[in-house]
Scaffold this motif. Structure first.
Motif, PDB file in Angstrom:
ATOM      1  N   GLU A  41       0.760  -1.189  -0.205  1.00 37.81           N
ATOM      2  CA  GLU A  41       0.188  -0.097   0.271  1.00 37.81           C
ATOM      3  C   GLU A  41       0.776   1.388   0.136  1.00 37.81           C
ATOM      4  OE1 GLU A  41      -3.068   1.828  -0.714  1.00 37.81           O
ATOM      5  OE2 GLU A  41      -3.486  -0.250  -0.205  1.00 37.81           O
ATOM      6  N   VAL A  93       1.965   1.883  -3.480  1.00 37.48           N
ATOM      7  CA  VAL A  93       1.021   2.255  -4.372  1.00 37.48           C
ATOM      8  C   VAL A  93       0.690   3.741  -4.048  1.00 37.48           C
ATOM      9  CG1 VAL A  93      -1.571   2.307  -4.739  1.00 37.48           C
ATOM     10  CG2 VAL A  93      -0.262   0.114  -4.386  1.00 37.48           C
ATOM     11  N   LYS A 139      -3.146  -2.186  -6.250  1.00 37.18           N
ATOM     12  CA  LYS A 139      -2.518  -2.982  -5.145  1.00 37.18           C
ATOM     13  C   LYS A 139      -2.570  -4.398  -5.546  1.00 37.18           C
ATOM     14  CE  LYS A 139      -2.146  -4.087  -0.284  1.00 37.18           C
ATOM     15  NZ  LYS A 139      -2.694  -3.899   1.347  1.00 37.18           N
TER      16      LYS A 139
END
Length: 198
Positions: free
Chosen positions: A77, A80, A100
């Motif tokens: 995450e 991302v 993701k």
């Protein structure tokens, strides 16, 4: 502590993970440029990156090939978030989609001309199944290139060539042909790029 640091390069989290991402962006720059040459990208190709980290490769690719469209998947995450900030304009233009996930999570309504990965292969959980999935996502005669530069403290060319043998063997088992391995002399260790065609 060593396990914690290793985890930050596999699935970076939080502030420490973002610092790891910045390190990856700096160190992987030359590898991305080399991988794009090995991949044989044509302007206008539909491309997939697995394990994009902080998004440096995505930015370099989209800047160099203004008619290409790219999808990117990464299991972290934190990465991302970094990649979205780095590539905000490309996302807004519709040329880039970031999600993701891993290779096995890729959902696409169109096949790709090219697929690549830079320094994420050693951290894939199921390498053979992942390559099966990538094979299924490619157009006929599409190409995948997987680049790795060993980074452990005692890394040697032997580590690099062992990775090349592993990747090429898995590519052969998962249906790729015309498999080739190229080498690039870099510090701290030789990098390898294994490419295969569907």
């Amino acid at each position: 502590m060593k396990d914690f640091i290793s985890k930050q390069f596999k699935e970076p989290e939080g502030l420490v993970g973002k610092v790891a991402g910045k390190v990856m962006a700096f160190e992987n720059g030359p590898l991305y440029d080399w991988t794009f040459k090995e991949l044989g990208i044509n302007n206008g190709d539909a491309i997939l990156e697995i394990g994009f980290g902080p998004g440096e490769g995505l930015h370099r690719l989209l800047s160099s090939f203004p008619r290409c469209s790219v999808d990117g998947y990464d299991p972290s995450e934190a990465m991302v978030e970094l990649a979205k900030k780095r590539n905000e304009d490309f996302i807004k233009s519709g040329r880039l989609s970031i999600k993701k996930g891993t290779a096995q999570d890729v959902l696409s309504n169109h096949p790709y001309n090219r697929i690549y990965s830079v320094n994420s292969f050693p951290m894939w959980d199921d390498k053979e199944q992942s390559l099966h999935r990538l094979h299924s996502l490619l157009k006929k005669e599409g190409t995948v290139s997987i680049t790795v530069q060993p980074r452990q403290k005692d890394a040697t060319i032997k580590h690099a060539m062992n990775l090349a043998l592993e990747i090429s063997s898995l590519m052969k088992r998962t249906g790729f042909h015309s498999i080739r391995t190229d080498e690039k002399e870099l510090k701290p260790c030789t990098a390898i790029c294994v490419s295969g065609t569907k």
